[in-house]
Design an enzyme around this catalytic site. Structure first.
Site, mmCIF file in Angstrom:
data_model
loop_
_atom_site.group_PDB
_atom_site.id
_atom_site.type_symbol
_atom_site.label_atom_id
_atom_site.label_comp_id
_atom_site.label_asym_id
_atom_site.label_seq_id
_atom_site.Cartn_x
_atom_site.Cartn_y
_atom_site.Cartn_z
ATOM 1 C CB CYS A 198 -0.910 -0.041 1.228
ATOM 2 S SG CYS A 198 -1.722 1.504 1.645
ATOM 3 C CB CYS A 234 0.486 1.552 4.155
ATOM 4 S SG CYS A 234 -1.252 1.070 4.116
#
Length: 145
Positions: free
Chosen positions: A72, A75
């Protein structure tokens, strides 16, 4: 007053009492406060399962849980902020890999990543989806620490 407002009020009252006690003790920290402060890790805690998360939440007054995935992009952008919050705040910071712990991520309500869940006194009080700025997270943590 909503449940969340009541919880915030209760936490603020507890913090006020701790400060009052500290003033009455000549500025010394109470033994329980010393233990709490030194027990908060300066690095994010990698959660290994449901029981581990429950222990972390039970052991710390305020816990910010980061539900993330290695693949991600947001993230990865948030990771330095998460590490800084662990080092700079009184809150414990925990990380849950949603790929390794899918059931736990579901229980935390992580339908997208990153999802951040804030626990105060053992109860989830905030949930945010998407990358947040360090300032936003610091402001949120200040309400509970």
């Amino acid at each position: 007053m909503t449940d969340l407002d009541e919880e915030r009020h209760r936490i603020r009252e507890r913090k006020k009492q701790e400060l009052q006690d500290r003033l009455e003790n000549g500025g010394e920290l109470a033994t329980s406060e010393v233990a709490d402060a030194s027990d908060t890790p300066a690095e994010p805690i990698g959660i290994t399962g449901q029981g581990h998360l429950e222990n972390v939440v039970d052991d710390h007054d305020v816990v910010l849980v980061d539900c993330y995935a290695d693949w991600c992009g947001p993230c990865q952008m948030l990771e330095p902020t998460i590490e800084a919050l662990a080092a700079e705040t009184d809150a414990a910071v925990a990380k849950v890999d949603v790929d390794a712990h899918q059931r736990l991520a579901q229980q935390l309500g992580a339908q997208g990543v990153p999802t951040l869940v804030l626990y105060a006194d053992g109860e989830p009080v905030e949930r945010m989806v998407g990358a947040q700025t360090k300032g936003q997270l610091e402001q949120l943590l200040e309400q509970y620490t």
